[in-house]
Motif scaffolding. Sequence first.
Motif, PDB file in Angstrom:
ATOM      1  N   THR A  87      31.776  54.376  76.687  1.00  0.00           N
ATOM      2  CA  THR A  87      31.339  55.480  77.540  1.00  0.00           C
ATOM      3  C   THR A  87      32.532  56.212  78.133  1.00  0.00           C
ATOM      4  OG1 THR A  87      29.298  54.306  78.095  1.00  0.00           O
ATOM      5  CG2 THR A  87      29.968  56.080  79.566  1.00  0.00           C
ATOM      6  N   GLN A  88      33.504  55.474  78.642  1.00  0.00           N
ATOM      7  CA  GLN A  88      34.687  56.089  79.233  1.00  0.00           C
ATOM      8  C   GLN A  88      35.573  56.737  78.168  1.00  0.00           C
ATOM      9  OE1 GLN A  88      34.909  56.213  82.430  1.00  0.00           O
ATOM     10  NE2 GLN A  88      36.936  57.120  82.711  1.00  0.00           N
ATOM     11  N   ARG A  89      35.611  56.145  76.994  1.00  0.00           N
ATOM     12  CA  ARG A  89      36.468  56.664  75.927  1.00  0.00           C
ATOM     13  C   ARG A  89      35.950  58.007  75.408  1.00  0.00           C
ATOM     14  NH1 ARG A  89      37.337  56.602  70.411  1.00  0.00           N
ATOM     15  NH2 ARG A  89      39.539  56.380  69.808  1.00  0.00           N
ATOM     16  N   GLN A  90      34.651  58.106  75.193  1.00  0.00           N
ATOM     17  CA  GLN A  90      34.128  59.374  74.699  1.00  0.00           C
ATOM     18  C   GLN A  90      34.266  60.472  75.753  1.00  0.00           C
ATOM     19  OE1 GLN A  90      29.984  59.405  73.695  1.00  0.00           O
ATOM     20  NE2 GLN A  90      29.282  58.798  75.735  1.00  0.00           N
ATOM     21  N   LEU A  91      34.287  60.086  77.029  1.00  0.00           N
ATOM     22  CA  LEU A  91      34.531  61.061  78.080  1.00  0.00           C
ATOM     23  C   LEU A  91      35.971  61.575  78.015  1.00  0.00           C
ATOM     24  CD1 LEU A  91      33.603  62.489  80.716  1.00  0.00           C
ATOM     25  CD2 LEU A  91      34.403  60.473  81.942  1.00  0.00           C
ATOM     26  N   MET A  92      36.950  60.671  77.760  1.00  0.00           N
ATOM     27  CA  MET A  92      38.352  61.049  77.742  1.00  0.00           C
ATOM     28  C   MET A  92      38.740  61.785  76.471  1.00  0.00           C
ATOM     29  SD  MET A  92      39.726  60.296  80.576  1.00  0.00           S
ATOM     30  CE  MET A  92      41.384  60.653  80.027  1.00  0.00           C
ATOM     31  N   THR A  93      38.174  61.419  75.337  1.00  0.00           N
ATOM     32  CA  THR A  93      38.596  61.999  74.058  1.00  0.00           C
ATOM     33  C   THR A  93      37.857  63.282  73.709  1.00  0.00           C
ATOM     34  OG1 THR A  93      37.017  60.555  72.905  1.00  0.00           O
ATOM     35  CG2 THR A  93      39.274  59.763  73.133  1.00  0.00           C
ATOM     36  N   LYS A  94      36.656  63.486  74.261  1.00  0.00           N
ATOM     37  CA  LYS A  94      35.859  64.638  73.853  1.00  0.00           C
ATOM     38  C   LYS A  94      35.568  65.615  74.979  1.00  0.00           C
ATOM     39  CE  LYS A  94      33.407  62.493  69.966  1.00  0.00           C
ATOM     40  NZ  LYS A  94      32.074  62.228  69.385  1.00  0.00           N
ATOM     41  N   ASN A  95      35.382  65.125  76.196  1.00  0.00           N
ATOM     42  CA  ASN A  95      34.845  65.980  77.253  1.00  0.00           C
ATOM     43  C   ASN A  95      35.836  66.224  78.382  1.00  0.00           C
ATOM     44  OD1 ASN A  95      32.526  67.510  77.851  1.00  0.00           O
ATOM     45  ND2 ASN A  95      31.943  66.100  79.470  1.00  0.00           N
ATOM     46  N   VAL A  96      37.120  66.287  78.053  1.00  0.00           N
ATOM     47  CA  VAL A  96      38.160  66.575  79.041  1.00  0.00           C
ATOM     48  C   VAL A  96      38.908  67.818  78.592  1.00  0.00           C
ATOM     49  CG1 VAL A  96      40.307  65.756  80.062  1.00  0.00           C
ATOM     50  CG2 VAL A  96      38.402  64.191  79.797  1.00  0.00           C
ATOM     51  N   ASP A  97      39.202  68.702  79.545  1.00  0.00           N
ATOM     52  CA  ASP A  97      39.966  69.915  79.240  1.00  0.00           C
ATOM     53  C   ASP A  97      41.380  69.523  78.827  1.00  0.00           C
ATOM     54  OD1 ASP A  97      41.060  72.393  79.029  1.00  0.00           O
ATOM     55  OD2 ASP A  97      40.604  73.041  81.068  1.00  0.00           O
ATOM     56  N   LEU A  98      41.692  69.717  77.552  1.00  0.00           N
ATOM     57  CA  LEU A  98      42.984  69.294  77.013  1.00  0.00           C
ATOM     58  C   LEU A  98      44.133  70.196  77.442  1.00  0.00           C
ATOM     59  CD1 LEU A  98      41.812  68.461  73.370  1.00  0.00           C
ATOM     60  CD2 LEU A  98      42.082  66.890  75.292  1.00  0.00           C
TER      61      LEU A  98
END
Length: 422
Positions: A193-204
Amino acid sequence: MDTIASLFSFITYPVSWVIVQFHTLYGAIFGDDTGWAWGLSIVSLVVLIRICLIPLFVKQIKSTRNMQVLQPKMKAIQERYKSDKQRQSEEMMKLYKETGTNPLSSCLPILAQSPFFFALYHVLSAIASGKTIGVIDQPLLDSARQAHIFGAPLAAKFMDSPAKVEALGASLTDVRVVTAVMIVMMSASQFFTQRQLMTKNVDLTVKTPYMQQQKMLMYIFPLIFAVMGINFPVGVLVYWLTTNVWTMGQQMYVINQNPTPGSKAQNQYLERLLKNVTAHGEVRGRTRRNTVKRIVAKGSDRNDIERKFITGLAKLGLAAQEDGTVTKSDTALAEAEGGSAQKRQQPKRQTKAKRQSGTTQTGAAQPGAAKETDSTKSEAKTSLQKQDDKPKPAGKPASGSSRQAKSGQRRGPQRPKHPSKK
């Protein structure tokens, strides 16, 4: 843990009542004393609680995104007032107030679940001890103690002694295998859950300490749950595993349907939306129209992903409107074609040898200019010779050339000083 759970004993009655109501329903299908009846009752309790917490989850998403957007401004405030902590706190609170952001909103779902979690732990601990609690009377207590999930009693723990496990009618091996598998699944779901938040749903495009903090939590939280899980009863592990799976599915939906601007998920979402518009010639669905509406409203503040989407529509001869729809536009197509034209290339920088050779060729191509330069040099030389032929003042040594003049003096013959200044 028992001491903390006792603090929430006031909510054990409603929690036990909800479990008993679901047990009545599932008991009629699977049997009153089965693990399916009691296990599904706990799962249904989680689903009911999470449905009630959906408004808090929406608030959490908005707060998390606002915190990501504010990170550059927060960092600037910290650097500007790093020697004045009080002024730094005041500026932070002012920034939160202006943007309507509450840092604690991201923790609201977890905080709201805590009373129910500890109340359930209190109920299962009472069942393990053979005590009635809430609306669970003696017949229901005996039924709950007989319920097993894959051979493990609801109230058994990984760290229980063999005697305690045998009193619940199970073997220590079954209890430890089942609890170990559930602890691993619980930690893995939390990590994913935390990983998909960091890899997909964070402004890069925003690199801040907040992202590093979230990345650390991605590894710390699963370890915390793994350590704490060995002291959880099987029923509590069912509760926590269910709520982790719910959070994971809920977050996947949000990432796919309402991603964070500037993130990888937004790029994928707008690509799917562009394909849908290409296939149907219109924006279908209220959620998609709202997305296009927000992009149009941003104007020049759009990020690269959103500008790419608008350009893709323009290449199709479509223009996004303020209400979220698209219309055909020849102007949009012309602008897209003009924007895709090859940019004017800058001249390459020449090497020193080429620049010198070019200068030599230029000089050779202009002999008149060279002659003019030579004549100018000869005239200057003649004037210097005339100045040298002039008589020099007595008592003053010859200066030789202008290169020997002191710093701050004029070159050439010096004017004699006025008698009053001697």
